[in-house]
Write a protein that holds these residues in place. Structure first.
Motif, PDB file in Angstrom:
ATOM      1  N   ALA A   1       0.822  -1.216   0.000  1.00 33.85           N
ATOM      2  CA  ALA A   1       0.000   0.000   0.000  1.00 33.85           C
ATOM      3  C   ALA A   1       0.858   1.269   0.000  1.00 33.85           C
ATOM      4  CB  ALA A   1      -0.938   0.005   1.203  1.00 33.85           C
ATOM      5  N   LEU A   2       2.010   1.201   0.677  1.00 29.97           N
ATOM      6  CA  LEU A   2       2.863   2.378   0.831  1.00 29.97           C
ATOM      7  C   LEU A   2       4.090   2.377  -0.082  1.00 29.97           C
ATOM      8  CD1 LEU A   2       2.746   2.614   4.729  1.00 29.97           C
ATOM      9  CD2 LEU A   2       1.515   4.038   3.076  1.00 29.97           C
ATOM     10  N   TYR A   3       4.239   1.332  -0.895  1.00 29.75           N
ATOM     11  CA  TYR A   3       5.397   1.197  -1.785  1.00 29.75           C
ATOM     12  C   TYR A   3       6.693   1.185  -0.977  1.00 29.75           C
ATOM     13  CZ  TYR A   3       2.088   2.219  -5.537  1.00 29.75           C
ATOM     14  OH  TYR A   3       1.028   2.169  -6.399  1.00 29.75           O
ATOM     15  N   LEU A   4       6.677   0.467   0.144  1.00 25.71           N
ATOM     16  CA  LEU A   4       7.858   0.355   1.006  1.00 25.71           C
ATOM     17  C   LEU A   4       8.211  -1.106   1.225  1.00 25.71           C
ATOM     18  CD1 LEU A   4       6.907   2.928   3.814  1.00 25.71           C
ATOM     19  CD2 LEU A   4       8.561   3.262   1.963  1.00 25.71           C
ATOM     20  N   ASP A   5       9.506  -1.384   1.397  1.00 24.18           N
ATOM     21  CA  ASP A   5       9.920  -2.756   1.693  1.00 24.18           C
ATOM     22  C   ASP A   5       9.918  -2.975   3.202  1.00 24.18           C
ATOM     23  OD1 ASP A   5      12.443  -1.904   2.820  1.00 24.18           O
ATOM     24  OD2 ASP A   5      13.222  -1.706   0.789  1.00 24.18           O
ATOM     25  N   SER A   6       9.997  -4.233   3.597  1.00 24.19           N
ATOM     26  CA  SER A   6       9.909  -4.553   5.028  1.00 24.19           C
ATOM     27  C   SER A   6      11.086  -3.979   5.815  1.00 24.19           C
ATOM     28  CB  SER A   6       9.804  -6.068   5.244  1.00 24.19           C
ATOM     29  OG  SER A   6      10.959  -6.706   4.775  1.00 24.19           O
ATOM     30  N   GLY A   7      12.234  -3.824   5.182  1.00 20.74           N
ATOM     31  CA  GLY A   7      13.396  -3.241   5.852  1.00 20.74           C
ATOM     32  C   GLY A   7      13.164  -1.788   6.241  1.00 20.74           C
ATOM     33  N   THR A   8      12.361  -1.086   5.472  1.00 18.33           N
ATOM     34  CA  THR A   8      12.011   0.301   5.785  1.00 18.33           C
ATOM     35  C   THR A   8      10.862   0.347   6.775  1.00 18.33           C
ATOM     36  OG1 THR A   8      12.704   0.979   3.565  1.00 18.33           O
ATOM     37  CG2 THR A   8      11.281   2.504   4.763  1.00 18.33           C
ATOM     38  N   LEU A   9       9.912  -0.579   6.603  1.00 21.34           N
ATOM     39  CA  LEU A   9       8.717  -0.602   7.448  1.00 21.34           C
ATOM     40  C   LEU A   9       8.992  -1.041   8.877  1.00 21.34           C
ATOM     41  CD1 LEU A   9       5.721  -2.073   5.440  1.00 21.34           C
ATOM     42  CD2 LEU A   9       5.805   0.066   6.703  1.00 21.34           C
ATOM     43  N   THR A  10       9.839  -2.033   9.058  1.00 18.99           N
ATOM     44  CA  THR A  10      10.040  -2.628  10.382  1.00 18.99           C
ATOM     45  C   THR A  10      10.422  -1.608  11.449  1.00 18.99           C
ATOM     46  OG1 THR A  10      10.502  -4.784   9.425  1.00 18.99           O
ATOM     47  CG2 THR A  10      11.293  -4.410  11.660  1.00 18.99           C
ATOM     48  N   PRO A  11      11.435  -0.745  11.221  1.00 16.16           N
ATOM     49  CA  PRO A  11      11.757   0.233  12.256  1.00 16.16           C
ATOM     50  C   PRO A  11      10.606   1.218  12.519  1.00 16.16           C
ATOM     51  CG  PRO A  11      13.379   0.313  10.464  1.00 16.16           C
ATOM     52  CD  PRO A  11      12.367  -0.704  10.103  1.00 16.16           C
TER      53      PRO A  11
END
Length: 144
Positions: free
Chosen positions: A55-65
């Protein structure tokens, strides 16, 4: 020339929008990225990290923090799915839901800040959504 670069104009416009959001987000204690996460969660009520990333065009590495900070602030809960333990489900806490009413005025203030008419705003939003879809599709196909 820089003025002829669409990517620069979009980038600079995005930065200006983020500046416009900042005083409103400061009042509710969120960064712009955290606000976007909360918007998705308020809309979907619960979703996986993968769905949030899409939905946000982000990968999990960016999302997790980002998610860890929201959880530490007491705004979200992260829990493993009972059906599939590989999936992490994200949902707003009661405090996260309460924040929604505090943030309700922000979209209107942003529309106001653009100084566009309602028709201009809707038209421009449609054009940018179309551009995003095209560029994203091109990038997805390039990755294959």
């Amino acid at each position: 020339m820089l003025d002829n670069q669409l990517c620069f104009t979009i980038y600079a416009c995005s930065r200006e929008f983020t500046k416009m959001y900042q005083p409103h987000l400061d009042k509710i204690g969120l960064t712009y990225s955290q606000y976007l996460v909360m918007i998705v969660l308020w809309e979907k009520q619960q979703c996986t990290v993968k769905e949030l990333g899409e939905a946000l065009y982000l990968d999990s590495g960016t999302l997790t923090p980002l998610l860890k900070r929201l959880q530490a602030a007491g705004l979200i809960v992260r829990e493993r799915s009972i059906q599939d333990e590989r999936k992490v489900l994200i949902s707003p806490t009661e405090k996260g839901w309460e924040l929604r009413s505090e943030a309700a005025c922000i979209p209107g203030k942003m529309v106001e800040g653009t100084m566009l008419s309602a028709d201009e705003f809707v038209s421009l939003l449609g054009q940018f959504k179309d551009l995003l879809a095209r560029v994203h599709e091109k990038n997805v196909n390039a990755d294959k």
